[in-house]
Design a protein around this motif. Structure first.
Motif, short mmCIF file in Angstrom:
data_model
loop_
_atom_site.label_atom_id
_atom_site.label_comp_id
_atom_site.label_asym_id
_atom_site.label_seq_id
_atom_site.Cartn_x
_atom_site.Cartn_y
_atom_site.Cartn_z
N THR A 34 0.21 1.75 6.65
CA THR A 34 0.90 3.07 6.26
C THR A 34 1.92 3.51 7.09
O THR A 34 2.99 3.89 6.69
N ALA A 66 5.16 1.21 6.59
CA ALA A 66 5.63 1.47 5.52
C ALA A 66 6.42 2.72 5.58
O ALA A 66 7.79 2.83 5.10
N ILE A 93 9.47 2.04 2.97
CA ILE A 93 8.93 1.61 1.67
C ILE A 93 7.97 2.56 0.91
O ILE A 93 7.05 3.18 1.62
N ALA A 134 4.80 3.27 -0.90
CA ALA A 134 3.56 2.42 -1.30
C ALA A 134 2.50 3.53 -1.71
O ALA A 134 2.48 4.55 -1.27
N LEU A 157 -1.48 -0.70 -0.35
CA LEU A 157 -1.63 -0.97 0.95
C LEU A 157 -3.06 -1.55 1.20
O LEU A 157 -3.27 -2.50 2.11
N LEU A 206 3.19 -7.32 4.11
CA LEU A 206 3.86 -5.92 3.42
C LEU A 206 5.38 -6.07 3.15
O LEU A 206 5.88 -5.61 2.09
N ARG A 207 6.01 -6.43 4.13
CA ARG A 207 7.53 -7.04 3.53
C ARG A 207 7.79 -7.93 2.45
O ARG A 207 8.68 -7.84 1.83
N ARG A 245 6.97 -5.87 -0.52
CA ARG A 245 8.06 -5.18 -0.86
C ARG A 245 9.25 -5.90 -1.42
O ARG A 245 9.98 -5.46 -2.51
#
Length: 355
Positions: free
Chosen positions: A210, A213, A218, A220, A225, A243-244, A247
């Motif tokens: 979190t 992001a 980002i 989200a 997540l 996460l990347r 994305r």
């Protein structure tokens, strides 16, 4: 500055100078890469997880500031990616000092270490990553430096060699190791504080994601997540990497939002299953079950069957498979557990060897 080491300076927004270049690539000016470098927490209050280590380390640092002295030497142990380097930088930032960063493999001679130690300033933090890999000759010099803040510089060779003592300013050594059992007892005992970092819970990883992001800009959802956190092997470094990648998928093939649908679709593309197993993990487990009947089979044979080096299988794939209860190590070789068979959608045999 000695080869294999560099200094890190801290600004209001975190690491600057050489550290930022190391994390983002030399000369990188892309705003997103700068944001990614800034993902490291700047203080213990921002550091998520590891509550016992945070509380204990906070006491050590606060007490040192009350006394106006450098903190005791700190040893941080635990698997890769859990925050040992970040904590070392937090220690330096909290004490308002610079940090000198090097690694065990880069310190292969006593002269290498002597050059680093003799250039330290009072209160500076020396961070040695993978400290268990420091050469033995340098390690023995480290004993005296840690305890007496002194190094003995040898001048000359043979019977005419002379040891010249060189006093060092008080400094704090922060050592990080993924294999604390390889540290010799004399070195381990010279650390005033030892902290062991454990794998993160899914809830803590979701908190990390979190924050990441938000810092990366980002958009989200909690569901997206949470899905990433559940597949991150309890490791923040892996969580931020996934996460990347999610994305990327959301921006190219989705709606630009890291939600549950995007997370599942992206992680399918990148071959990370619902328990966090990647291609190598599944290859090892599949070979063990489908080619060798669940084992027992030796590490070398298993590695050849998946086209990898034994060290790669033993140090990269096996620890996670064992921790997940999908594979067992026995004196006779590797064995797939009932859970391992079921994870591949296979029916386990009636009897599974235990030794």
């Amino acid at each position: 500055m000695t080869p294999g080491s560099y200094e890190v300076e801290f600004g209001e927004s975190g690491p600057t100078g050489p550290e930022l270049q190391r994390l983002t690539g030399a000369g990188a000016d892309d705003a997103e890469r700068v944001q990614e470098a800034a993902l490291r927490p700047k203080g213990l209050a921002e550091f998520v997880g590891q509550p016992q280590v945070r509380d204990q380390l906070s006491l050590v640092l606060d007490a040192a500031k009350v006394r106006g002295k450098a903190p005791d030497h700190v040893l941080l142990s635990g698997p890769p990616g859990l925050g040992k380097t970040t904590l070392a930088m937090i220690i330096a930032a909290d004490m308002g000092s610079q940090i000198r960063v090097t690694s065990g493999p880069a310190v292969q001679h006593a002269g290498d270490l002597a050059a680093i130690l003799s250039s330290l300033e009072e209160g500076e933090v020396l961070f040695i990553d993978e400290i268990h890999r420091v050469a033995r000759a340098a390690e023995e010099m480290l004993y005296v430096a840690m305890e007496d803040f002194r190094v003995d510089v040898i001048v000359g060779k043979g019977p005419g060699a002379t040891a010249i003592p060189l006093d060092l300013p008080p400094f704090t050594l922060v050592g990080a190791t993924t294999r604390s059992g390889l540290l010799p007892a004399p070195l381990r005992d010279r650390f005033g504080f030892t902290g062991h970092l454990d794998f993160y819970s899914i809830e803590d990883l979701q908190t990390v994601l979190t924050r990441s992001a938000r810092m990366l800009g980002i958009e989200a959802t909690p569901g997206g997540l949470g899905e990433i956190a559940g597949r991150s092997r309890g490791t923040p470094r892996i969580a931020n990497r996934l996460l990347r990648r999610v994305r990327d998928w959301a921006q190219v093939r989705g709606r630009g939002i890291v939600d549950l649908e995007a997370a599942k679709a992206a992680l399918l593309v990148y071959e990370v299953d619902e328990r966090g197993l990647d291609r190598l993990d599944r290859s090892v487990l599949s070979a063990l079950c489908r080619r060798f009947g669940g084992g027992p089979v030796g590490l070398n044979t298993l590695a050849v069957s998946v086209g990898e080096e034994p060290d790669t299988v033993g140090e990269v794939a096996e620890p996670f498979l064992v921790r997940e209860g999908l594979l067992s190590r026995t004196p006779r070789g590797r064995i797939a557990t009932v859970e391992g068979w079921r994870h591949l959608g296979l029916t386990p045999p009636d009897t599974i060897p235990t030794v």
